[in-house]
Scaffold this motif. Structure first.
Motif, PDB file in Angstrom:
ATOM      1  N   ALA A  43      25.728  14.424  -9.506  1.00  0.00           N
ATOM      2  CA  ALA A  43      25.836  15.755 -10.093  1.00  0.00           C
ATOM      3  C   ALA A  43      25.655  15.740 -11.611  1.00  0.00           C
ATOM      4  N   ALA A  44      25.829  14.578 -12.224  1.00  0.00           N
ATOM      5  CA  ALA A  44      25.811  14.528 -13.690  1.00  0.00           C
ATOM      6  C   ALA A  44      24.421  14.357 -14.268  1.00  0.00           C
ATOM      7  N   LEU A  45      23.540  13.692 -13.528  1.00  0.00           N
ATOM      8  CA  LEU A  45      22.201  13.411 -14.036  1.00  0.00           C
ATOM      9  C   LEU A  45      21.155  14.129 -13.192  1.00  0.00           C
ATOM     10  N   SER A  46      20.204  14.766 -13.864  1.00  0.00           N
ATOM     11  CA  SER A  46      19.074  15.364 -13.149  1.00  0.00           C
ATOM     12  C   SER A  46      18.054  14.269 -12.853  1.00  0.00           C
ATOM     13  N   ARG A  55      14.509   9.107 -17.376  1.00  0.00           N
ATOM     14  CA  ARG A  55      14.576   8.688 -18.791  1.00  0.00           C
ATOM     15  C   ARG A  55      15.397   7.406 -18.949  1.00  0.00           C
ATOM     16  N   ILE A  56      16.524   7.331 -18.274  1.00  0.00           N
ATOM     17  CA  ILE A  56      17.362   6.124 -18.368  1.00  0.00           C
ATOM     18  C   ILE A  56      16.636   4.917 -17.764  1.00  0.00           C
ATOM     19  N   ALA A  57      15.995   5.112 -16.608  1.00  0.00           N
ATOM     20  CA  ALA A  57      15.279   3.998 -15.980  1.00  0.00           C
ATOM     21  C   ALA A  57      14.157   3.500 -16.875  1.00  0.00           C
ATOM     22  N   SER A  58      13.423   4.424 -17.454  1.00  0.00           N
ATOM     23  CA  SER A  58      12.320   4.038 -18.344  1.00  0.00           C
ATOM     24  C   SER A  58      12.843   3.300 -19.579  1.00  0.00           C
ATOM     25  N   TYR A  59      13.939   3.804 -20.133  1.00  0.00           N
ATOM     26  CA  TYR A  59      14.530   3.174 -21.322  1.00  0.00           C
ATOM     27  C   TYR A  59      15.002   1.754 -21.013  1.00  0.00           C
ATOM     28  N   LEU A  60      15.710   1.585 -19.899  1.00  0.00           N
ATOM     29  CA  LEU A  60      16.225   0.257 -19.553  1.00  0.00           C
ATOM     30  C   LEU A  60      15.095  -0.716 -19.255  1.00  0.00           C
ATOM     31  N   ARG A  61      14.075  -0.239 -18.577  1.00  0.00           N
ATOM     32  CA  ARG A  61      12.961  -1.124 -18.237  1.00  0.00           C
ATOM     33  C   ARG A  61      12.269  -1.645 -19.502  1.00  0.00           C
ATOM     34  N   ARG A  62      12.144  -0.789 -20.525  1.00  0.00           N
ATOM     35  CA  ARG A  62      11.420  -1.225 -21.728  1.00  0.00           C
ATOM     36  C   ARG A  62      12.301  -1.976 -22.717  1.00  0.00           C
ATOM     37  N   THR A  63      13.630  -1.806 -22.605  1.00  0.00           N
ATOM     38  CA  THR A  63      14.496  -2.472 -23.583  1.00  0.00           C
ATOM     39  C   THR A  63      15.277  -3.648 -23.004  1.00  0.00           C
ATOM     40  N   ARG A  64      15.404  -3.742 -21.686  1.00  0.00           N
ATOM     41  CA  ARG A  64      16.210  -4.820 -21.071  1.00  0.00           C
ATOM     42  C   ARG A  64      15.381  -5.789 -20.250  1.00  0.00           C
ATOM     43  N   THR A  65      14.083  -5.534 -20.068  1.00  0.00           N
ATOM     44  CA  THR A  65      13.239  -6.475 -19.332  1.00  0.00           C
ATOM     45  C   THR A  65      11.974  -6.745 -20.132  1.00  0.00           C
ATOM     46  N   THR A  66      11.198  -7.671 -19.645  1.00  0.00           N
ATOM     47  CA  THR A  66       9.897  -7.977 -20.252  1.00  0.00           C
ATOM     48  C   THR A  66       8.773  -7.538 -19.325  1.00  0.00           C
ATOM     49  N   LEU A  67       9.079  -6.654 -18.393  1.00  0.00           N
ATOM     50  CA  LEU A  67       8.116  -6.244 -17.372  1.00  0.00           C
ATOM     51  C   LEU A  67       7.442  -4.933 -17.753  1.00  0.00           C
ATOM     52  N   PRO A  68       6.281  -4.643 -17.158  1.00  0.00           N
ATOM     53  CA  PRO A  68       5.595  -3.369 -17.449  1.00  0.00           C
ATOM     54  C   PRO A  68       6.408  -2.185 -16.955  1.00  0.00           C
ATOM     55  N   GLU A  89      10.234  10.262 -12.209  1.00  0.00           N
ATOM     56  CA  GLU A  89      10.933  11.500 -11.840  1.00  0.00           C
ATOM     57  C   GLU A  89      10.668  11.873 -10.376  1.00  0.00           C
ATOM     58  N   GLN A  90       9.415  11.648  -9.926  1.00  0.00           N
ATOM     59  CA  GLN A  90       9.101  11.932  -8.521  1.00  0.00           C
ATOM     60  C   GLN A  90       9.888  11.004  -7.592  1.00  0.00           C
ATOM     61  N   THR A  91       9.999   9.744  -7.997  1.00  0.00           N
ATOM     62  CA  THR A  91      10.755   8.794  -7.167  1.00  0.00           C
ATOM     63  C   THR A  91      12.226   9.189  -7.105  1.00  0.00           C
ATOM     64  N   ALA A  92      12.768   9.592  -8.242  1.00  0.00           N
ATOM     65  CA  ALA A  92      14.175  10.024  -8.255  1.00  0.00           C
ATOM     66  C   ALA A  92      14.383  11.227  -7.347  1.00  0.00           C
ATOM     67  N   ALA A  93      13.441  12.162  -7.388  1.00  0.00           N
ATOM     68  CA  ALA A  93      13.560  13.366  -6.538  1.00  0.00           C
ATOM     69  C   ALA A  93      13.472  12.998  -5.063  1.00  0.00           C
ATOM     70  N   ARG A  94      12.573  12.081  -4.742  1.00  0.00           N
ATOM     71  CA  ARG A  94      12.415  11.681  -3.331  1.00  0.00           C
ATOM     72  C   ARG A  94      13.689  11.024  -2.805  1.00  0.00           C
ATOM     73  N   ILE A  95      14.259  10.155  -3.597  1.00  0.00           N
ATOM     74  CA  ILE A  95      15.466   9.461  -3.130  1.00  0.00           C
ATOM     75  C   ILE A  95      16.638  10.427  -3.043  1.00  0.00           C
ATOM     76  N   ARG A  96      16.744  11.332  -4.013  1.00  0.00           N
ATOM     77  CA  ARG A  96      17.834  12.318  -3.952  1.00  0.00           C
ATOM     78  C   ARG A  96      17.705  13.164  -2.684  1.00  0.00           C
ATOM     79  N   ALA A  97      16.452  13.568  -2.367  1.00  0.00           N
ATOM     80  CA  ALA A  97      16.244  14.416  -1.183  1.00  0.00           C
ATOM     81  C   ALA A  97      16.552  13.669   0.116  1.00  0.00           C
ATOM     82  N   SER A  98      16.496  12.341   0.083  1.00  0.00           N
ATOM     83  CA  SER A  98      16.743  11.569   1.301  1.00  0.00           C
ATOM     84  C   SER A  98      18.223  11.414   1.608  1.00  0.00           C
TER      85      SER A  98
END
Length: 449
Positions: free
Chosen positions: A402-405, A411-424, A430-439
């Motif tokens: 309920a707290a995060l759209s 935005r958080i996933a993108s930020y963590l991926r670029r600042t905490r990993t060395t991966l692309p 956002e589409q993936t988040a919506a799909r999982i929420r709907a499931s």
């Protein structure tokens, strides 16, 4: 005239071949029923046999798929657990010795045929949702002891609901026999002389009783495991089951020590906590299994992921992760809006200032969810949270359903991926988040944010 004769003979030949092939296939597919018996007296089995059978049931996680979880749950081992498959819903069978709805009329021969060959007592073909392609590797003794255990538990009269697999896939004589012809080879586990006894014990458990590949091996369009990609990662119940081989992408290797801690307690200091469908495995099953068997599993998988060859860089990776842990959480205030969102939602619990991550404070720069090919598991954890009964005992993460759209999660996933990993970067967040929420069937009840 000659042309007509040749055409007639050719047609008859093709027809004859088709009929012969059909007869041979039906002879392969059809199996006779095994005569019903009266339920064996539990006292006819030795105490040690039943005790060992209970261990087998624990290491096979039998209760996990043979206990109803929806409709307010059901009796243990009484079946009716709903398994969603790409081919429809399949409901598990009743393993209690009830004579009408369970296996009370099954002889040991009938039970062994089901475990080793995927054929029910009445001769019908079983769906591979029941992992007989793994159980076929179990020893005769383990199968016999498991049978004795199930015959010793209380009978429960409960008939599973009807499967929803559509025609023609529900014609098991044809569809499942054809599946077996393509993908199933009945065989017992073969000791590998290139490895020691402990490795072979771990391999036996993983490949047969514990059927680890059922979740951690990718499957083809017909639902069979791709055995040339064994343990390369799969999916289960909307979660990614990470690779268990050398392709696991985490920055520090899954060593024997890390694997044992994870399998035994549900948390590994350098990789994170068990969540989703994996959480029950350590907490409800492997924590109750003999310690030496869990050690053998850890030994086997540490061999598969080649941790001994990969751990030379572990100290450097931990140091790097600890340095990254404080990024945008210490020092001058950042103006990056994504970093500020992470600070407010996650920073209080996911910052480590020491040389090693604190056990109850998962370090995201090392966490498996951040290093996988897609953000599925990261989003599942955000939406579901981790209850005090999952992961580390008595340590919980609230749901952010309920707290995060979906935009916030992206935005958080993108930020963590670029600042905490060395991966692309991940794509279509956002589409993936919506799909999982709907499931998800409904907002998690432990949502507190």
């Amino acid at each position: 005239m000659l042309k007509r004769i040749i055409t007639f003979v050719f047609g008859i030949s093709i027809l004859s071949f088709g009929v012969l092939a059909g007869v041979i296939f039906l002879a392969y597919a059809w199996h006779p029923a095994i005569a019903p018996i009266s339920r064996p007296d539990p006292h006819s089995f030795s105490e040690d046999t039943i005790k060992h059978g209970k261990i087998i049931a624990t290491e096979g996680f039998c209760a996990e798929c043979h206990t109803r979880k929806d409709l307010n749950g059901g009796p243990v081992f009484a079946g009716d657990y709903r398994m969603e498959t790409p081919f429809g819903a399949i409901y598990s069978s009743n393993l209690t010795p009830d004579p009408d709805t369970g296996i009370g009329k099954w002889s040991l021969a009938a039970f062994r045929r089901a475990m080793h060959d995927g054929i029910a007592r009445d001769g019908s073909q079983l769906y591979p949702a029941f992992p007989f392609d793994h159980f076929t590797k179990m020893s005769d003794k383990d199968v016999a002891d498991l049978y004795a255990y199930f015959m010793s538990i209380p009978a429960v009269h409960q008939k599973p609901r009807n499967n929803t697999v559509p025609f023609p896939l529900n014609v098991r004589l044809i569809s499942q026999a054809g599946w077996k012809l393509l993908f199933f080879t009945p065989q017992r586990y073969q000791y590998d002389p290139k490895h020691d006894k402990k490795w072979n014990r771990g391999a036996y458990l993983a490949e047969s009783i514990s059927h680890c590949g059922a979740c951690h091996t990718p499957r083809n369009l017909l639902g069979a495991e791709k055995l040339n990609h064994q343990y390369a990662g799969g999916s289960v119940d909307g979660w990614d089951a990470p690779p268990l081989n050398q392709h696991n992408p985490t920055p520090t290797p899954w060593t024997e020590k890390e694997l044992f801690a994870y399998l035994r307690t549900g948390v590994a200091p350098l990789h994170g906590s068990a969540a989703g469908p994996m959480s029950d495995i350590p907490h409800h099953y492997l924590s109750q299994a003999p310690k030496e068997d869990v050690e053998a599993l850890a030994y086997y998988f540490a061999s598969l992921d080649q941790s001994a060859q990969r751990d030379g860089n572990e100290d450097a990776m931990i140091k790097r992760a600890m340095n990254m842990s404080g990024q945008d959480l210490t020092g001058p205030q950042t103006h990056d809006p994504d970093a500020r969102l992470f600070q407010s939602a996650c920073g209080a619990c996911h910052y480590n200032s020491g040389p090693q991550p604190v056990l109850g404070r998962p370090e995201l720069a090392l966490n498996s969810a951040l290093w996988l090919d897609d953000p599925t598991n990261l989003f599942q954890v955000m939406l579901n949270g981790i209850s005090a009964g999952e992961g580390q005992k008595d340590v919980a993460m609230p749901s952010f359903y309920a707290a995060l759209s979906n935009h916030d999660m992206a935005r958080i996933a993108s930020y963590l991926r670029r600042t905490r990993t060395t991966l692309p970067p991940w794509n279509n967040l956002e589409q993936t988040a919506a799909r999982i929420r709907a499931s998800l069937p409904a907002p998690p009840i432990n949502a507190s944010h």
